[in-house]
Design a protein around this motif. Sequence first.
Motif, short mmCIF file in Angstrom:
data_model
loop_
_atom_site.label_atom_id
_atom_site.label_comp_id
_atom_site.label_asym_id
_atom_site.label_seq_id
_atom_site.Cartn_x
_atom_site.Cartn_y
_atom_site.Cartn_z
N GLN A 50 0.83 -1.21 0.00
CA GLN A 50 0.00 0.00 0.00
C GLN A 50 0.86 1.26 0.00
N LEU A 77 -2.53 -7.44 -0.64
CA LEU A 77 -3.53 -7.57 0.44
C LEU A 77 -3.95 -9.02 0.67
N LEU A 80 -3.78 -11.10 3.92
CA LEU A 80 -4.72 -10.75 4.99
C LEU A 80 -5.98 -11.60 4.91
N PHE A 89 -12.01 -10.63 4.56
CA PHE A 89 -11.39 -10.11 3.34
C PHE A 89 -12.37 -9.35 2.45
N THR A 91 -14.83 -7.63 3.36
CA THR A 91 -15.07 -6.34 4.02
C THR A 91 -13.97 -5.34 3.67
N ILE A 92 -12.73 -5.80 3.68
CA ILE A 92 -11.61 -4.91 3.35
C ILE A 92 -11.79 -4.34 1.94
N ALA A 96 -13.32 -0.44 1.26
CA ALA A 96 -12.39 0.51 0.61
C ALA A 96 -12.98 1.04 -0.68
N TYR A 147 -9.36 -3.32 11.73
CA TYR A 147 -9.81 -3.34 10.34
C TYR A 147 -10.00 -1.94 9.75
N ILE A 150 -6.67 -1.21 8.30
CA ILE A 150 -6.43 -1.95 7.05
C ILE A 150 -7.18 -1.29 5.89
N ILE A 151 -8.45 -0.96 6.12
CA ILE A 151 -9.27 -0.34 5.08
C ILE A 151 -8.71 1.03 4.70
N ALA A 154 -5.84 0.37 2.45
CA ALA A 154 -6.24 -0.24 1.17
C ALA A 154 -6.76 0.79 0.18
#
Length: 197
Positions: A50, A77, A80, A89, A91-92, A96, A147, A150-151, A154
């Motif tokens: 990222q 990604l 993850l 996954f 959701t990520i 995003a 999370y 992470i988002i 991403a």
Amino acid sequence: MVVLLGGLVGGLAWGINARLWMRFISTDPEFSWSGTLFIVVGFGIAGLAQSAAYLGRWANLRRPAMTVLRVVAVIGLLPLGGAAGASMFPTIILAALALTHQNWPRWLRGIVGAAALLPALSTALSFFDELSVMRAVAGVIWFLAVYAGIIWAARFSLGPQLDGWRAPTAVRVLGLATLAPLILFATLIAIDLRSSG
């Protein structure tokens, strides 16, 4: 180089944070060193990828080069989504996309955002099945923080490239069509999590 190193170190640190959270919510805290290493290194790879996408945007790379870099960053990604992370996954990816693609119709962003929330909501509710209320609440807050980070990261690979270019209609239709399986997958994960909870 500093940004890439920062992304790697930040990813590793976030992986340690995620691993501590997993330990906190576990009722059977038996994790192997190899599993822990996989989690931490996976987060490190994601952070590095990222940060590379961020640098590409900052450098205003031309669309072909930036597209390749974004694809590689999305591939970064994938670790993850291994093991226990598989349920989150979608959701990520979906969160995003919903947050960054402000040019999409509001109804579409709403559907994508709602689908992104389904596995997260089911996961959060599952904490209350086996943990005390206070521990479950703390676990949910920590879970959301992990999370959200992470988002946030991403978005560098999944956000649109705002250079005025518009994809042909066929490409846009194909892109929308690829969202359907991901939305379905997120929905099935949420149903499975609640039915097994």
